[in-house]
Design a protein around this motif. Structure first.
Motif, mmCIF file in Angstrom:
data_model
loop_
_atom_site.group_PDB
_atom_site.id
_atom_site.type_symbol
_atom_site.label_atom_id
_atom_site.label_comp_id
_atom_site.label_asym_id
_atom_site.label_seq_id
_atom_site.Cartn_x
_atom_site.Cartn_y
_atom_site.Cartn_z
ATOM 1 N N TYR A 56 0.962 -1.074 0.020
ATOM 2 C CA TYR A 56 0.088 -0.088 -0.007
ATOM 3 C C TYR A 56 0.814 1.175 0.143
ATOM 4 O O TYR A 56 1.949 0.880 0.426
ATOM 5 C CB TYR A 56 -0.885 0.065 1.377
ATOM 6 C CG TYR A 56 -0.039 -0.229 2.603
ATOM 7 C CD1 TYR A 56 0.064 -1.290 3.215
ATOM 8 C CD2 TYR A 56 -0.032 1.133 3.150
ATOM 9 C CE1 TYR A 56 0.732 -1.502 4.228
ATOM 10 C CE2 TYR A 56 0.941 1.055 4.474
ATOM 11 C CZ TYR A 56 1.363 -0.320 4.816
ATOM 12 O OH TYR A 56 1.777 -0.296 6.063
ATOM 13 N N ASP A 66 1.907 -4.841 7.437
ATOM 14 C CA ASP A 66 1.427 -3.408 7.611
ATOM 15 C C ASP A 66 1.773 -3.078 8.963
ATOM 16 O O ASP A 66 1.275 -3.498 10.087
ATOM 17 C CB ASP A 66 -0.111 -3.701 7.517
ATOM 18 C CG ASP A 66 -0.764 -2.428 7.693
ATOM 19 O OD1 ASP A 66 -0.386 -1.522 7.876
ATOM 20 O OD2 ASP A 66 -1.992 -2.504 7.687
ATOM 21 N N THR A 83 3.087 0.277 11.548
ATOM 22 C CA THR A 83 3.465 1.620 11.826
ATOM 23 C C THR A 83 4.022 1.887 13.350
ATOM 24 O O THR A 83 3.897 1.063 13.972
ATOM 25 C CB THR A 83 1.996 2.324 12.110
ATOM 26 O OG1 THR A 83 1.095 1.940 11.166
ATOM 27 C CG2 THR A 83 2.037 3.494 12.346
ATOM 28 N N GLU A 94 -3.594 -2.287 16.299
ATOM 29 C CA GLU A 94 -3.214 -0.878 15.871
ATOM 30 C C GLU A 94 -3.880 0.338 16.400
ATOM 31 O O GLU A 94 -4.495 0.951 15.734
ATOM 32 C CB GLU A 94 -3.005 -0.471 14.107
ATOM 33 C CG GLU A 94 -4.277 -1.054 13.457
ATOM 34 C CD GLU A 94 -4.238 -0.811 11.917
ATOM 35 O OE1 GLU A 94 -4.133 0.315 11.474
ATOM 36 O OE2 GLU A 94 -4.424 -1.416 11.274
ATOM 37 N N GLU A 150 1.453 -0.174 15.199
ATOM 38 C CA GLU A 150 0.772 -1.183 14.620
ATOM 39 C C GLU A 150 1.654 -2.503 14.299
ATOM 40 O O GLU A 150 2.783 -2.287 13.589
ATOM 41 C CB GLU A 150 0.435 -0.842 13.097
ATOM 42 C CG GLU A 150 -0.594 -1.908 12.395
ATOM 43 C CD GLU A 150 -0.947 -1.164 10.937
ATOM 44 O OE1 GLU A 150 -0.489 -0.343 10.590
ATOM 45 O OE2 GLU A 150 -1.851 -1.977 10.433
HETATM 46 MN MN MN Z 1 -0.847 0.284 8.583
#
Ligand code: MN
Ligand code: GLY
Ligand code: MN
Length: 477
Positions: A245, A288, A290, A416, A453
């Motif tokens: 992403y 994914d 963070t 997250e 996250e």
């Molecule tokens: Mn994310």
């Protein structure tokens, strides 16, 4: 003897002053990974049994999984990077799949992969999937028409077929298009990962962690959002089109924009905070991740303390994970704990109980606690109560929660929690005379917000934290 071409170049080229290779900071993954190859046969065997059950349950004789077609921008001759249908790329690494490829599944028959391998001097053709030779029949076709013809001939009689993929004209004749009951069944079970998928997701986590470590260094050294983004790409050895992403690289108040999409090339004023949400891709599987950082100076002390509180808030949530619990309950626990964080750091003037029960925390964290993860970053099936297609919708007060299911061993999802200072939501609170400590909140607004996250896999007891394990491996690497 005349000088060799290499010698000629050497005398012509200046000595580079920049280490363009930068091997110390970039990840280097084995290709193909042995850990992954060892699991591939078991993965295909599992998929075969699973699809045979699925087709039998819904009385299909077989199914076509089509990769899809390359789309183009309006009135243009180029378009976004082709990304094959994930139902097919669960079987075949999407790097092997060019547009038009198809997989045929029939009861009691070896799968047949019809691979479109065009003779093309404009583009490099995808590599051939030698790794699949013992696991399915692979047929290659240079011409789409020949491929379609062979597909038609491969199905005899008048079997009841399902077709999973784009509803293009070419696919109309292939079978019942994307039947909901079959899709629900497949979506529900995609939440739990096979050992092959887990191995791929560990590698995707390594890719992401390598990028994050470099990004943090560049932030501390005073880099712009663009510098941080480029350092992330280089260290994770991903081009922009490889990313699962678009990177979220948010300095200062940009962190209050949940999916902030730009990378500023200049620094308008000194950076106080960085929120970076960026992932890794390995064979189509995503991580994914963070992290939020601040610069350690007295002016940022309160924000640094808030990051520490959010770190323990996130770990507490992960520690609570157990098979059988509902993710919706964990999401509610997130709001309860966030209320404690707000009260403890003096950002609200009411009790933690009141901040939770009045919904005040929802203005500081308007997104869900997490989502399923896999071939898609927001993976399918998050709102299914069972494989029969019964729904588990999000609670009315948490409409953006993407994952509401009961937790099961080998599900992989994100955890997250966030805390943001979002101008429009703060304005609503001000308007409503909410019990907010405005001076403290306004002093932090320039830092935007915090999100931590991680990606976890449920174990019979506790979790495997794919993200933190990868950071440990990559910090040592
Ligand atoms: Mn994310
Ligand atoms: N990277 C988008 C998300 O965290 O869901
Ligand atoms: Mn996420």
């Amino acid at each position: 003897m005349p000088p060799s071409l290499a010698q000629e170049y050497k005398s012509f080229m200046p000595t580079p002053t920049i280490d363009t290779h930068n091997p110390d900071h970039s990840i280097s993954l084995p290709h193909p990974s042995e850990a992954l190859q060892a699991e591939l046969a078991g993965h295909i065997e599992h998929l075969l049994a699973h699809w045979q059950d699925a087709l039998a349950n819904y009385e299909y004789d077989g199914a076509w999984l089509s990769a899809g077609e390359q789309s183009l921008y309006f009135q243009d001759d180029h378009g976004p990077k082709f990304k094959a249908n994930p139902y097919l790329s669960q079987w075949v690494n999407r790097e092997y799949l060019s547009p038009g490829s198809r997989l045929l599944l029939k009861q009691d028959q070896r799968p047949i992969l019809f691979l479109h391998a065009p003779t093309d001097y404009w583009h490099a053709p995808p590599p051939l999937p030698d790794e699949l030779n013992d696991l399915m029949e692979v047929r290659t076709f240079a011409e789409p028409a020949a491929l379609l013809d062979a597909c038609q001939q491969a199905v005899h009689g008048n079997p009841r077929m399902a077709h999973i993929g784009d509803e293009s004209t070419d696919n109309e004749a292939m079978g019942e298009s994307n039947p909901t009951a079959l899709l629900d069944y497949l979506h529900f079970h995609r939440a739990t990962k096979t050992p092959y998928e887990l191995a791929a997701m560990r590698l995707a986590s390594d890719v992401g962690a390598a990028g994050h470590l470099a990004a943090a260094e560049v932030f501390t050294a005073g880099g712009t959002e663009f510098d941080i983004h480029m350092a992330y790409l280089r260290a994770s050895q991903q081009a922009e089109i490889d990313l699962p992403y678009g990177n979220i690289v948010a300095i200062n108040e940009h962190a209050a924009v949940l999916h902030y999409q730009h990378q500023q090339r200049h620094q308008p004023r000194p950076a106080r905070s960085l929120l970076i949400d960026a992932g890794g891709n390995y064979r189509g599987y995503a991580s994914d991740i963070t992290r939020t950082y601040t610069i350690d100076i007295p002016a940022n002390q309160a924000f640094g303390a808030l990051i520490d509180l959010m770190q323990s808030h996130q770990r507490q949530l992960i520690d609570a994970i157990a098979p059988g619990m509902s993710f919706a309950d964990l999401h509610a626990q997130m709001h309860q704990q966030l209320a404690e964080v707000l009260a403890q750091s003096g950002l609200v003037t009411c009790s933690a109980e009141a901040a939770f029960s009045t919904g005040l925390t929802e203005k500081f964290c308007p997104h869900g606690l997490g989502h399923l993860l896999g071939l898609q970053v927001h993976d399918v099936g998050g709102h299914l109560a069972d494989d029969q297609g019964n729904a588990a919708p999000p609670p009315a007060n948490y409409p953006s929660l993407r994952f509401t299911r009961t937790l099961e061993v080998d599900q992989v999802f994100t955890v997250e929690p966030g805390l943001y200072f979002i101008p429009s939501l703060l304005a609503e609170l001000k308007q409503a005379n909410a019990p907010v400590a405005w001076a403290e909140v306004e002093a932090l607004q320039e830092c935007g917000g915090i999100r931590i996250e991680d990606n976890v896999r449920v174990l019979p007891e506790g979790v495997e934290n794919l993200t933190r394990d990868a950071f440990t491996r990559q910090s040592r690497a």
